[in-house]
Design a protein around this motif. Structure first.
Motif, PDB file in Angstrom:
ATOM      1  N   ARG A  35       0.841  -1.190   0.000  1.00 55.90           N
ATOM      2  CA  ARG A  35       0.000   0.000   0.000  1.00 55.90           C
ATOM      3  C   ARG A  35       0.875   1.238   0.000  1.00 55.90           C
ATOM      4  O   ARG A  35       1.713   1.422   0.880  1.00 55.90           O
ATOM      5  N   LEU A  36       0.702   2.092  -1.013  1.00 52.79           N
ATOM      6  CA  LEU A  36       1.407   3.378  -1.097  1.00 52.79           C
ATOM      7  C   LEU A  36       0.366   4.485  -1.159  1.00 52.79           C
ATOM      8  O   LEU A  36      -0.256   4.693  -2.203  1.00 52.79           O
ATOM      9  N   GLY A  37       0.148   5.169  -0.049  1.00 52.00           N
ATOM     10  CA  GLY A  37      -0.867   6.201  -0.033  1.00 52.00           C
ATOM     11  C   GLY A  37      -2.244   5.612  -0.273  1.00 52.00           C
ATOM     12  O   GLY A  37      -2.680   4.705   0.435  1.00 52.00           O
ATOM     13  N   SER A  38      -2.909   6.085  -1.313  1.00 50.58           N
ATOM     14  CA  SER A  38      -4.267   5.628  -1.606  1.00 50.58           C
ATOM     15  C   SER A  38      -4.304   4.481  -2.607  1.00 50.58           C
ATOM     16  O   SER A  38      -5.376   4.054  -3.012  1.00 50.58           O
ATOM     17  N   ARG A  39      -3.144   3.984  -3.038  1.00 50.60           N
ATOM     18  CA  ARG A  39      -3.135   2.924  -4.049  1.00 50.60           C
ATOM     19  C   ARG A  39      -2.295   1.749  -3.607  1.00 50.60           C
ATOM     20  O   ARG A  39      -1.466   1.855  -2.692  1.00 50.60           O
ATOM     21  N   THR A  40      -2.523   0.636  -4.266  1.00 52.22           N
ATOM     22  CA  THR A  40      -1.761  -0.581  -4.006  1.00 52.22           C
ATOM     23  C   THR A  40      -0.900  -0.876  -5.222  1.00 52.22           C
ATOM     24  O   THR A  40      -1.384  -0.859  -6.355  1.00 52.22           O
ATOM     25  N   VAL A  41       0.389  -1.132  -4.985  1.00 48.83           N
ATOM     26  CA  VAL A  41       1.280  -1.550  -6.065  1.00 48.83           C
ATOM     27  C   VAL A  41       1.691  -2.990  -5.795  1.00 48.83           C
ATOM     28  O   VAL A  41       1.570  -3.490  -4.674  1.00 48.83           O
ATOM     29  N   TYR A  42       2.188  -3.634  -6.858  1.00 48.95           N
ATOM     30  CA  TYR A  42       2.579  -5.036  -6.746  1.00 48.95           C
ATOM     31  C   TYR A  42       4.050  -5.171  -7.141  1.00 48.95           C
ATOM     32  O   TYR A  42       4.464  -4.712  -8.214  1.00 48.95           O
ATOM     33  N   LEU A  43       4.835  -5.778  -6.265  1.00 52.69           N
ATOM     34  CA  LEU A  43       6.262  -5.955  -6.503  1.00 52.69           C
ATOM     35  C   LEU A  43       6.483  -7.201  -7.349  1.00 52.69           C
ATOM     36  O   LEU A  43       6.010  -8.287  -6.998  1.00 52.69           O
ATOM     37  N   ASP A  44       7.235  -7.052  -8.452  1.00 52.52           N
ATOM     38  CA  ASP A  44       7.468  -8.192  -9.347  1.00 52.52           C
ATOM     39  C   ASP A  44       8.115  -9.355  -8.606  1.00 52.52           C
ATOM     40  O   ASP A  44       7.584 -10.470  -8.574  1.00 52.52           O
ATOM     41  N   LEU A  45       9.295  -9.108  -8.043  1.00 57.78           N
ATOM     42  CA  LEU A  45      10.029 -10.120  -7.282  1.00 57.78           C
ATOM     43  C   LEU A  45      10.487  -9.480  -5.980  1.00 57.78           C
ATOM     44  O   LEU A  45      11.129  -8.425  -6.006  1.00 57.78           O
ATOM     45  N   TYR A  46      10.180 -10.109  -4.848  1.00 54.13           N
ATOM     46  CA  TYR A  46      10.529  -9.505  -3.567  1.00 54.13           C
ATOM     47  C   TYR A  46      11.297 -10.497  -2.708  1.00 54.13           C
ATOM     48  O   TYR A  46      10.815 -11.601  -2.424  1.00 54.13           O
TER      49      TYR A  46
END
Length: 333
Positions: free
Chosen positions: A236-247
């Motif tokens: 979660r970054l602020g008001s949006r959700t991002v998806y990490l390719d490889l973590y």
């Protein structure tokens, strides 16, 4: 053309059947419209407005000279509920691959249903096939095979470089899941290149979401020294959700695989930089590898990745930096 047939043609989007016309006017009216070139027979008992045919392909069958949307309606009118759109035609209706004008219309029908292939129409007769849910669905006002069946059917008939793209897109768009596709694949034990389909579903189930990620998983980011990367981790970054390719969770390193179209796009570059800065504020190091390097510099990319992970382990082990799964706290940069 007589006013009544003209209205029927317009109402049918350019398509009309003999049965519909002869219910309201004598047969000679239809014969006259065909004789003077206003209507053209494209399938038994099915006619279209002549101006819809592509004049640039005079030698092709009438059906393949039509826009695919019109040819599909004509084929369904001819089938009269005895078959449904399938294979590449259904794939187009599902919005996963556009069918070319020159392509055949594909229909699936039960064995014994009375349908046979016609010029411009390929009928796939199937045992134990029923023309009702859940085997078929309504899409864009047309009956089509359900999505999972459509993807399985289309797999062996697509050009060699294309079968994976519709499957990946369907999963990415959340139209289906690898698990549901695996069930559909299980009912096709003799499917050509079935092992490749099954392998693709395995990669998608593991979190790969693009051909580049699959390439990276199979050829770059597995093997000696590589951690068990998590894929498509939501943050979660602020008001949006991002998806990490490889973590890599212990090292708090996010590997991003940039596709060929990303390079040279200033707007996308700005979006990526802002995202990377927000992740940095959460203690996550973002490392990006371009498509060219992933494909042509495999050993270098592997070596750099292992070195970065080793340095992060040392850095995090010798400081008070947090470790473990990211919390996803809000961050604005």
């Amino acid at each position: 053309m007589n006013g009544v047939p003209r209205e029927l043609v317009e109402r049918g989007g350019g398509v009309v059947t003999r049965r519909a016309v002869e219910q309201v006017v004598p047969e000679w009216v239809l014969q006259g419209a065909c004789g003077n070139g206003e209507l053209v027979r494209v399938l038994p008992e099915v006619f279209v407005a002549a101006h819809l045919l592509d004049d640039r392909r005079p030698g092709a069958t009438a059906l393949t000279r039509l826009d695919p949307a019109v040819s599909r309606r004509a084929a369904c009118a001819w089938a009269r509920g005895r078959g449904v759109l399938s294979h590449l035609t259904a794939l187009d209706v599902w919005g996963l691959r556009r069918q070319a004008t020159v392509d055949l219309v594909h229909l699936s029908a039960p064995v014994g249903g009375g349908l046979r292939s016609q010029p411009g129409v390929r009928v796939h007769r199937r045992r134990r096939f029923t023309l009702e849910p859940p085997r078929v669905m309504m899409r864009q006002g047309l009956l089509v095979t359900r999505l999972e069946q459509t993807l399985v059917d289309s797999w062996p008939v697509l050009p060699p470089a294309e079968p994976r793209a519709p499957v990946i897109r369907a999963v990415n768009d959340r139209l289906t899941t690898p698990e549901r596709l695996a069930v559909a694949l299980g009912s096709a034990p003799k499917l050509r290149a079935r092992a490749a389909f099954r392998a693709l579903l395995g990669r998608l189930a593991e979190g790969c979401r693009s051909p580049l990620e699959i390439w990276g998983h199979e050829r770059v980011f597995t093997g000696p020294g590589m951690p068990a990367f998590q894929r498509q981790v939501p943050i979660r970054l602020g008001s949006r959700t991002v998806y990490l390719d490889l973590y890599a969770e212990p090292e708090r390193v996010n590997i991003e695989l940039d596709g060929a179209t990303t390079h040279g796009d200033p707007r996308q570059r700005e979006i990526d930089l802002r995202r990377d800065a927000q992740l940095a504020a959460l203690g996550i190091l973002v490392v990006r590898f371009a498509h060219r390097r992933l494909v042509h510099e495999i050993d270098d990319v592997r070596g750099e990745t292992l070195a970065i992970l080793a340095n992060r382990r040392v850095s995090l082990g010798g400081s008070d930096s947090p470790s473990g799964r990211p919390t996803g706290a809000d961050c604005a940069v």
